[in-house]
Design a protein around this motif. Structure first.
Motif, PDB file in Angstrom:
ATOM      1  N   PHE A  26      11.267  -8.260  -4.913  1.00 22.49           N
ATOM      2  CA  PHE A  26      11.828  -6.961  -4.511  1.00 22.49           C
ATOM      3  C   PHE A  26      10.694  -6.094  -4.006  1.00 22.49           C
ATOM      4  O   PHE A  26       9.803  -5.712  -4.782  1.00 22.49           O
ATOM      5  CB  PHE A  26      12.475  -6.336  -5.749  1.00 22.49           C
ATOM      6  CG  PHE A  26      13.117  -4.990  -5.577  1.00 22.49           C
ATOM      7  CD1 PHE A  26      14.449  -4.874  -5.193  1.00 22.49           C
ATOM      8  CD2 PHE A  26      12.408  -3.824  -5.872  1.00 22.49           C
ATOM      9  CE1 PHE A  26      15.062  -3.618  -5.099  1.00 22.49           C
ATOM     10  CE2 PHE A  26      13.013  -2.571  -5.773  1.00 22.49           C
ATOM     11  CZ  PHE A  26      14.346  -2.478  -5.384  1.00 22.49           C
ATOM     12  N   LEU A  83       9.583  -2.707  -2.744  1.00 22.21           N
ATOM     13  CA  LEU A  83       9.836  -1.282  -2.515  1.00 22.21           C
ATOM     14  C   LEU A  83       8.504  -0.530  -2.421  1.00 22.21           C
ATOM     15  O   LEU A  83       8.248   0.214  -1.469  1.00 22.21           O
ATOM     16  CB  LEU A  83      10.690  -0.712  -3.659  1.00 22.21           C
ATOM     17  CG  LEU A  83      11.040   0.771  -3.579  1.00 22.21           C
ATOM     18  CD1 LEU A  83      11.948   1.054  -2.377  1.00 22.21           C
ATOM     19  CD2 LEU A  83      11.754   1.244  -4.863  1.00 22.21           C
ATOM     20  N   THR A  84       7.623  -0.754  -3.406  1.00 19.38           N
ATOM     21  CA  THR A  84       6.355  -0.003  -3.487  1.00 19.38           C
ATOM     22  C   THR A  84       5.415  -0.345  -2.330  1.00 19.38           C
ATOM     23  O   THR A  84       5.326  -1.498  -1.914  1.00 19.38           O
ATOM     24  CB  THR A  84       5.659  -0.351  -4.818  1.00 19.38           C
ATOM     25  OG1 THR A  84       6.568  -0.086  -5.880  1.00 19.38           O
ATOM     26  CG2 THR A  84       4.391   0.449  -5.017  1.00 19.38           C
ATOM     27  N   SER A 125       5.339   6.153  -6.793  1.00 25.04           N
ATOM     28  CA  SER A 125       6.357   6.982  -7.455  1.00 25.04           C
ATOM     29  C   SER A 125       7.282   7.650  -6.441  1.00 25.04           C
ATOM     30  O   SER A 125       8.383   8.082  -6.787  1.00 25.04           O
ATOM     31  CB  SER A 125       5.672   8.064  -8.298  1.00 25.04           C
ATOM     32  OG  SER A 125       4.918   7.467  -9.325  1.00 25.04           O
ATOM     33  N   TRP A 173       1.994  -4.666  -5.043  1.00 22.48           N
ATOM     34  CA  TRP A 173       2.360  -4.819  -6.456  1.00 22.48           C
ATOM     35  C   TRP A 173       3.714  -5.495  -6.623  1.00 22.48           C
ATOM     36  O   TRP A 173       4.508  -5.068  -7.459  1.00 22.48           O
ATOM     37  CB  TRP A 173       2.380  -3.459  -7.175  1.00 22.48           C
ATOM     38  CG  TRP A 173       1.128  -2.684  -7.108  1.00 22.48           C
ATOM     39  CD1 TRP A 173       0.907  -1.549  -6.406  1.00 22.48           C
ATOM     40  CD2 TRP A 173      -0.101  -2.976  -7.796  1.00 22.48           C
ATOM     41  NE1 TRP A 173      -0.384  -1.109  -6.594  1.00 22.48           N
ATOM     42  CE2 TRP A 173      -1.023  -1.972  -7.447  1.00 22.48           C
ATOM     43  CE3 TRP A 173      -0.503  -3.999  -8.666  1.00 22.48           C
ATOM     44  CZ2 TRP A 173      -2.318  -1.948  -7.937  1.00 22.48           C
ATOM     45  CZ3 TRP A 173      -1.795  -3.974  -9.151  1.00 22.48           C
ATOM     46  CH2 TRP A 173      -2.682  -2.956  -8.786  1.00 22.48           C
ATOM     47  N   THR A 189       6.130  -8.210  -7.843  1.00 22.40           N
ATOM     48  CA  THR A 189       6.264  -9.320  -8.792  1.00 22.40           C
ATOM     49  C   THR A 189       6.908 -10.519  -8.096  1.00 22.40           C
ATOM     50  O   THR A 189       7.928 -10.373  -7.416  1.00 22.40           O
ATOM     51  CB  THR A 189       7.123  -8.872 -10.003  1.00 22.40           C
ATOM     52  OG1 THR A 189       6.481  -7.752 -10.617  1.00 22.40           O
ATOM     53  CG2 THR A 189       7.288  -9.998 -11.018  1.00 22.40           C
ATOM     54  N   THR A 246       7.093   5.502 -13.682  1.00 19.67           N
ATOM     55  CA  THR A 246       6.115   5.715 -14.753  1.00 19.67           C
ATOM     56  C   THR A 246       6.737   6.595 -15.840  1.00 19.67           C
ATOM     57  O   THR A 246       7.773   7.241 -15.627  1.00 19.67           O
ATOM     58  CB  THR A 246       4.859   6.436 -14.209  1.00 19.67           C
ATOM     59  OG1 THR A 246       5.258   7.739 -13.771  1.00 19.67           O
ATOM     60  CG2 THR A 246       4.218   5.685 -13.046  1.00 19.67           C
ATOM     61  N   ASP A 264       5.713   9.401 -16.730  1.00 26.35           N
ATOM     62  CA  ASP A 264       5.794  10.764 -16.166  1.00 26.35           C
ATOM     63  C   ASP A 264       7.053  10.949 -15.315  1.00 26.35           C
ATOM     64  O   ASP A 264       7.718  11.985 -15.389  1.00 26.35           O
ATOM     65  CB  ASP A 264       4.597  11.047 -15.234  1.00 26.35           C
ATOM     66  CG  ASP A 264       3.271  11.059 -15.965  1.00 26.35           C
ATOM     67  OD1 ASP A 264       3.262  11.308 -17.178  1.00 26.35           O
ATOM     68  OD2 ASP A 264       2.230  10.819 -15.299  1.00 26.35           O
TER      69      ASP A 264
HETATM   70  P1  FAD Z   1       1.392   6.692  -8.391  1.00 24.58           P
HETATM   71  O1  FAD Z   1       2.743   7.021  -7.892  1.00 24.58           O
HETATM   72  O2  FAD Z   1       0.237   6.871  -7.471  1.00 24.58           O
HETATM   73  O3  FAD Z   1       1.136   7.531  -9.725  1.00 24.58           O
HETATM   74  C1  FAD Z   1      -0.169   7.697 -10.307  1.00 24.58           C
HETATM   75  C2  FAD Z   1      -0.048   8.682 -11.466  1.00 24.58           C
HETATM   76  O4  FAD Z   1       0.464   9.947 -11.023  1.00 24.58           O
HETATM   77  C3  FAD Z   1       0.933   8.208 -12.547  1.00 24.58           C
HETATM   78  O5  FAD Z   1       0.475   8.591 -13.804  1.00 24.58           O
HETATM   79  C4  FAD Z   1       2.207   8.970 -12.225  1.00 24.58           C
HETATM   80  O6  FAD Z   1       3.033   9.145 -13.373  1.00 24.58           O
HETATM   81  C5  FAD Z   1       1.651  10.288 -11.729  1.00 24.58           C
HETATM   82  N1  FAD Z   1       2.574  10.986 -10.819  1.00 24.58           N
HETATM   83  C6  FAD Z   1       3.150  10.521  -9.680  1.00 24.58           C
HETATM   84  N2  FAD Z   1       3.977  11.440  -9.143  1.00 24.58           N
HETATM   85  C7  FAD Z   1       3.927  12.520  -9.978  1.00 24.58           C
HETATM   86  C8  FAD Z   1       4.574  13.792  -9.985  1.00 24.58           C
HETATM   87  N3  FAD Z   1       5.449  14.146  -9.036  1.00 24.58           N
HETATM   88  N4  FAD Z   1       4.293  14.648 -10.993  1.00 24.58           N
HETATM   89  C9  FAD Z   1       3.419  14.305 -11.985  1.00 24.58           C
HETATM   90  N5  FAD Z   1       2.782  13.111 -12.040  1.00 24.58           N
HETATM   91  C10 FAD Z   1       3.046  12.224 -11.047  1.00 24.58           C
HETATM   92  N6  FAD Z   1       6.962  -2.426  -7.185  1.00 24.58           N
HETATM   93  C11 FAD Z   1       7.927  -3.052  -6.466  1.00 24.58           C
HETATM   94  O7  FAD Z   1       8.463  -2.504  -5.505  1.00 24.58           O
HETATM   95  N7  FAD Z   1       8.320  -4.313  -6.792  1.00 24.58           N
HETATM   96  C12 FAD Z   1       7.781  -5.002  -7.829  1.00 24.58           C
HETATM   97  O8  FAD Z   1       8.177  -6.144  -8.100  1.00 24.58           O
HETATM   98  C13 FAD Z   1       6.742  -4.367  -8.592  1.00 24.58           C
HETATM   99  N8  FAD Z   1       6.140  -5.058  -9.592  1.00 24.58           N
HETATM  100  C14 FAD Z   1       5.054  -4.486 -10.217  1.00 24.58           C
HETATM  101  C15 FAD Z   1       4.314  -5.249 -11.132  1.00 24.58           C
HETATM  102  C16 FAD Z   1       3.205  -4.698 -11.754  1.00 24.58           C
HETATM  103  C17 FAD Z   1       2.393  -5.523 -12.688  1.00 24.58           C
HETATM  104  C18 FAD Z   1       2.847  -3.345 -11.507  1.00 24.58           C
HETATM  105  C19 FAD Z   1       1.672  -2.732 -12.198  1.00 24.58           C
HETATM  106  C20 FAD Z   1       3.553  -2.593 -10.589  1.00 24.58           C
HETATM  107  C21 FAD Z   1       4.657  -3.155  -9.926  1.00 24.58           C
HETATM  108  N9  FAD Z   1       5.368  -2.452  -8.959  1.00 24.58           N
HETATM  109  C22 FAD Z   1       6.360  -3.045  -8.227  1.00 24.58           C
HETATM  110  C23 FAD Z   1       4.905  -1.112  -8.551  1.00 24.58           C
HETATM  111  C24 FAD Z   1       5.325   0.010  -9.502  1.00 24.58           C
HETATM  112  O9  FAD Z   1       6.673   0.295  -9.390  1.00 24.58           O
HETATM  113  C25 FAD Z   1       4.449   1.238  -9.180  1.00 24.58           C
HETATM  114  O10 FAD Z   1       3.145   0.917  -9.604  1.00 24.58           O
HETATM  115  C26 FAD Z   1       4.967   2.489  -9.854  1.00 24.58           C
HETATM  116  O11 FAD Z   1       6.178   2.909  -9.289  1.00 24.58           O
HETATM  117  C27 FAD Z   1       3.935   3.643  -9.782  1.00 24.58           C
HETATM  118  O12 FAD Z   1       3.443   3.814  -8.499  1.00 24.58           O
HETATM  119  P2  FAD Z   1       1.845   3.898  -8.228  1.00 24.58           P
HETATM  120  O13 FAD Z   1       1.221   2.744  -8.924  1.00 24.58           O
HETATM  121  O14 FAD Z   1       1.653   4.019  -6.777  1.00 24.58           O
HETATM  122  O15 FAD Z   1       1.378   5.197  -8.975  1.00 24.58           O
END
Ligand code: FAD
Ligand code: TGC
Length: 392
Positions: free
Chosen positions: A136, A138-139, A145, A170, A172, A373, A375
């Motif tokens: 899937f 999306l990210t 986020s 990221w 899976t 997350t 948050d």
């Molecule tokens: P960011 O969005 O950059 O966030 C960084 C920090 O800022 C976090 O602490 C967050 O809580 C905080 N933050 C963000 N926005 C705000 C706000 N508005 N107010 C306050 N704080 C905020 N994605 C897929 O699409 N498909 C997958 O199969 C998939 N598998 C994954 C597997 C693993 C092992 C991991 C680690 C991630 C996977 N992901 C996948 C991605 C995952 O969904 C994202 O990592 C997650 O949504 C967070 O996005 P980011 O890492 O870009 O963090």
């Protein structure tokens, strides 16, 4: 009549509330995990590999898309049964539950809910049997986020079909997937596409250097002028809400799965404390350690109770996505705290892979991050309570 002391892993005797078939499904999944996952999972974690040899077995155990109708390879199971399967998988390792969550909630569910009959027939039975793997996407590198800001584009081709460009991160199972559900921005809004392995312009690469969820494959998806026919688009998936509806299903499963990881950690900590002596007594006899255990069993029992109610609401089709956010946020945090406390209680033994606790603890860092997350779910609840969005 004196009642016996309830076991710590089901202190509120929630088992009694389950139907007979739900208990059987839970017990079968638990036995399978003990036999097939427990013996090798630490090795896979250390190696950074997923036990691909178990994928078809998982399919034959009915771990993929169990709630879907039988004609598509599912078993028409209720939401609590699905949750119990995920709880047991994550008792083994979050990577096992992740695999099942992605296959079931993020690939089979959108194909079933938003796909054409042809897409359903082509993919669902194979995905259910574990003969095909899905992922899937999306990210993106710059949109985690905030998936609504995605930059991956889908432009209509003059003769019909689509051209996709962009990058997903990221993801899976990406590099072992036969089909990727890719979300992209078209001139009419966000749409979903089934991109098959081997399609020109599509590449999936495994990401390295993870210190968490090591027994799970995480990948990057590259779409470079990737041309698809109209039949590749999920016709009913319109807008970000469609992607978020899949996340609701997966988050529901994660909230169940967290119970499994937490239970395994608590079991390990209690066992260790009873058997390890310091200062001439078992560690379990010290008040400080008992206070920790009391806190952990309370957190676990509350989280279990929450899932029982959530399962009821989901089975009745009454579950609201803010309730899912509450459960994902609460249960993953509870599991993370239980894992951290358990690790402390194991002393030096707790830092090895011979015991499962540190592996769970590290895994739960990812579980707390993905699918929204901690948050983000805090903000979802904040908005639900106040009517005011604090995202932007
Ligand atoms: P960011 O969005 O950059 O966030 C960084 C920090 O800022 C976090 O602490 C967050 O809580 C905080 N933050 C963000 N926005 C705000 C706000 N508005 N107010 C306050 N704080 C905020 N994605 C897929 O699409 N498909 C997958 O199969 C998939 N598998 C994954 C597997 C693993 C092992 C991991 C680690 C991630 C996977 N992901 C996948 C991605 C995952 O969904 C994202 O990592 C997650 O949504 C967070 O996005 P980011 O890492 O870009 O963090
Ligand atoms: P916003 O404007 O609030 O919403 C857009 C539209 O969607 C509706 N909606 C939902 N619908 C269904 N379920 C939900 N949970 C929904 N949340 C919102 C909303 O009503 C709106 O509909 P409409 O008709 O008005 O257009 O969107 P936003 O851009 O402000 O973002 C909201 C936010 C931040 C909550 C959301 O985008 C979010 O959840 N962000 C977190 C991202 C995330 O969870 N990514 C997960 C990627 S997949 C993954 O991690 C897999 S891990 C797999 C594994 O290994 O187990």
């Amino acid at each position: 009549m004196r009642r016996s002391i309830p076991p710590f892993d089901d202190f509120l005797d929630l088992s009694e509330l389950l139907e007979e078939h739900q208990r059987s499904i839970r017990d079968a999944a638990r036995q399978w995990v003990e036999k097939r996952v427990r013996p090798t999972i630490a090795h896979h974690f250390e190696e950074g590999s997923f036990p691909v040899e178990l994928i078809r077995e998982m399919g034959s155990m009915g771990f993929f898309g169990p709630s879907l109708p039988e004609e598509y390879g599912g078993a028409g199971l209720d939401a609590i049964s699905y949750g119990l399967i995920l709880q047991e998988l994550e008792r083994g390792d979050s990577g096992m539950r992740s695999f099942s969550s992605v296959q079931s909630s993020l690939v089979m569910y959108p194909i079933f809910s938003y796909g054409s009959e042809q897409q359903r027939q082509r993919w669902l039975p194979r995905l259910a049997r574990g003969q095909a793997v899905g992922c899937f996407g999306l990210t993106e590198p710059d949109h985690g986020s905030d998936p609504g800001g995605m930059q991956t584009s889908a432009l209509p081709l003059p003769g019909g079909g689509w051209r996709l460009n962009g990058r997903k991160m990221w993801i899976t199972n990406g590099s072992i997937a036969d089909v990727a559900v890719v979300w992209a921005k078209s001139p009419d809004g966000i749409r979903a596409f089934l991109v098959e392995k081997g399609t020109p312009g599509f590449l999936a690469q495994t990401m390295a250097h993870k210190l968490s969820l090591r027994a799970s494959i995480t990948s990057e998806l590259l779409l470079d002028d990737c041309e698809l026919g109209e039949e590749a688009r999920l016709p009913e998936a319109m807008g970000l809400g469609a992607a978020l509806s899949c996340l609701n299903k997966a988050r529901y499963g994660i909230a169940w799965g967290a119970l499994g990881a937490a239970t395994d950690c608590l079991a390990c900590a209690v066992e260790h404390q009873k058997n390890r002596w310091q200062f001439g007594r078992p560690l379990a006899s010290f008040q400080l350690q008992q206070a920790r255990m009391a806190e952990m069993v309370s957190r676990l029992s509350q989280a279990q109770l929450l899932m029982w109610r959530l399962g009821q609401l989901e089975a009745q089709g009454r579950l609201h996505h803010t309730q899912v956010s509450l459960a994902k946020r609460n249960n993953v945090q509870a599991a993370l705290e239980i894992a951290r406390e358990s690790r402390q209680m194991l002393g030096a033994s707790g830092i090895t892979s011979e015991l499962s606790v540190m592996r769970h603890m590290l895994n739960l860092e990812s579980v707390s991050t993905y699918e929204g997350t901690h948050d983000i779910h805090t903000l979802v609840l904040g908005e639900a309570l106040t009517g005011m969005s604090a995202f932007r």
